[in-house]
Motif scaffolding. Structure first.
Motif, PDB file in Angstrom:
ATOM      1  N   VAL A 199       0.828  -1.199   0.000  1.00  0.00           N
ATOM      2  CA  VAL A 199       0.000   0.000   0.000  1.00  0.00           C
ATOM      3  C   VAL A 199       0.864   1.252   0.000  1.00  0.00           C
ATOM      4  O   VAL A 199       0.531   2.248  -0.669  1.00  0.00           O
ATOM      5  CB  VAL A 199      -0.973  -0.019   1.195  1.00  0.00           C
ATOM      6  N   GLU A 200       1.973   1.240   0.707  1.00  0.00           N
ATOM      7  CA  GLU A 200       2.883   2.385   0.674  1.00  0.00           C
ATOM      8  C   GLU A 200       3.384   2.639  -0.739  1.00  0.00           C
ATOM      9  O   GLU A 200       3.455   3.792  -1.201  1.00  0.00           O
ATOM     10  CB  GLU A 200       4.071   2.139   1.616  1.00  0.00           C
ATOM     11  N   ARG A 203       0.533   4.122  -2.877  1.00  0.00           N
ATOM     12  CA  ARG A 203       0.320   5.552  -2.629  1.00  0.00           C
ATOM     13  C   ARG A 203       1.442   6.379  -3.230  1.00  0.00           C
ATOM     14  O   ARG A 203       1.194   7.464  -3.788  1.00  0.00           O
ATOM     15  CB  ARG A 203       0.203   5.788  -1.124  1.00  0.00           C
ATOM     16  N   ASP A 206       0.874   7.110  -6.655  1.00  0.00           N
ATOM     17  CA  ASP A 206      -0.324   7.920  -6.869  1.00  0.00           C
ATOM     18  C   ASP A 206      -1.494   7.098  -7.411  1.00  0.00           C
ATOM     19  O   ASP A 206      -2.308   7.589  -8.193  1.00  0.00           O
ATOM     20  CB  ASP A 206      -0.029   9.090  -7.807  1.00  0.00           C
ATOM     21  N   ARG A 208      -5.087   5.007  -6.884  1.00  0.00           N
ATOM     22  CA  ARG A 208      -6.296   5.326  -6.132  1.00  0.00           C
ATOM     23  C   ARG A 208      -6.493   4.270  -5.045  1.00  0.00           C
ATOM     24  O   ARG A 208      -6.953   3.159  -5.304  1.00  0.00           O
ATOM     25  CB  ARG A 208      -7.514   5.373  -7.054  1.00  0.00           C
ATOM     26  N   VAL A 209      -6.129   4.626  -3.823  1.00  0.00           N
ATOM     27  CA  VAL A 209      -6.235   3.750  -2.663  1.00  0.00           C
ATOM     28  C   VAL A 209      -7.432   4.211  -1.843  1.00  0.00           C
ATOM     29  O   VAL A 209      -7.463   5.350  -1.366  1.00  0.00           O
ATOM     30  CB  VAL A 209      -4.950   3.786  -1.819  1.00  0.00           C
TER      31      VAL A 209
END
Length: 242
Positions: A199-200, A203, A206, A208-209
């Motif tokens: 997840v890092e 993000r 860029d 879409r989380v």
């Protein structure tokens, strides 16, 4: 358009809980197929250095399914990151041949854990995230309250009101578009926190989380888990047994 969704489940010596995990996944699978019969839905279980009866239970639960629908992978890594990576690779290979094959851009990988039970609408919520243009879906989890004292249940409820969005990343309820996962290089072969690492990177790229309170997954309330710093360690620190 979403053509295929696969659940990836790493398991290391989970004979006590894997049966309930798969039962819940099969219920959720049947539910999404009633709504979207055109969808391909697969389940991949990764047996990571299992020395107990986990493999037999998995075989029994998934007996009768087409090899394109239920896949078992055996690894000897003792690493949840390596197990998830192997599971994703097997998922992407499933249904990859023939005229009805789903392209990687038409696939979604829904991750959970062998000590967890997904709700009936779990696949549906993950499928809807794909439809809505989400790249990574962060789902919520809650512990099995049978492992909690009455006071601990009260504390949990106070700090997790209805609609509470996840503040943490949980591999037991984490979805990602297969093409985005490939672009990121997949899960890294980490002994723990492979979900947070992914997840890092998403993000930082860029992507879409999106967090969601929908379809929370119930996971074991045990205080000693399969990794030193996983969810069980959090519960042990936050809700120590008296």
């Amino acid at each position: 358009m979403l053509r295929r969704i696969d659940a990836v489940v790493p398991a290391h010596d989970e004979e006590e809980l894997i049966g309930a995990c798969l039962d819940a996944l099969l219920v959720a699978r049947a539910a999404v197929l009633r709504l979207r019969p055109e969808l391909q839905v697969g389940i991949v279980v990764v047996l990571d250095d299992c020395r107990d009866d986990t493999a037999r239970i998995v075989r029994e639960r998934l007996a009768g399914f087409d090899p394109e629908e239920a896949v078992t992978v055996v690894v000897d890594e003792r690493s949840v990151g390596a197990a998830r990576r192997a599971g994703v690779a097997a998922a992407v290979r499933s249904g990859a041949a023939g005229s009805g094959a789903a392209e990687v851009s038409e696939r979604w990988i829904a991750n959970t854990d062998a000590d967890s039970r997904v709700p009936e609408d779990w696949f549906s919520v993950h499928a809807r995230a794909f439809d809505d243009g989400v790249d990574v879906l962060l789902g919520t989890v809650r512990p099995d309250f049978t492992d909690f004292s009455e006071r601990d249940v009260e504390r949990w409820t106070e700090t997790h009101p209805p609609g509470h969005l996840p503040g943490n990343v949980h591999g037991a309820n984490l979805g990602v578009r297969a093409d985005r996962l490939d672009e990121l290089g997949g899960f890294r072969e980490l002994a723990e926190h492979e979900d947070v690492d992914l997840v890092e990177r998403a993000r930082a790229a860029d992507l879409r989380v999106v967090p969601t309170p929908d379809a929370p997954v119930e996971t074991s309330g045990r205080r000693r888990g399969r990794t030193p710093g996983g969810y069980a360690a959090f519960l042990a620190e936050t809700y120590p047994r008296s």
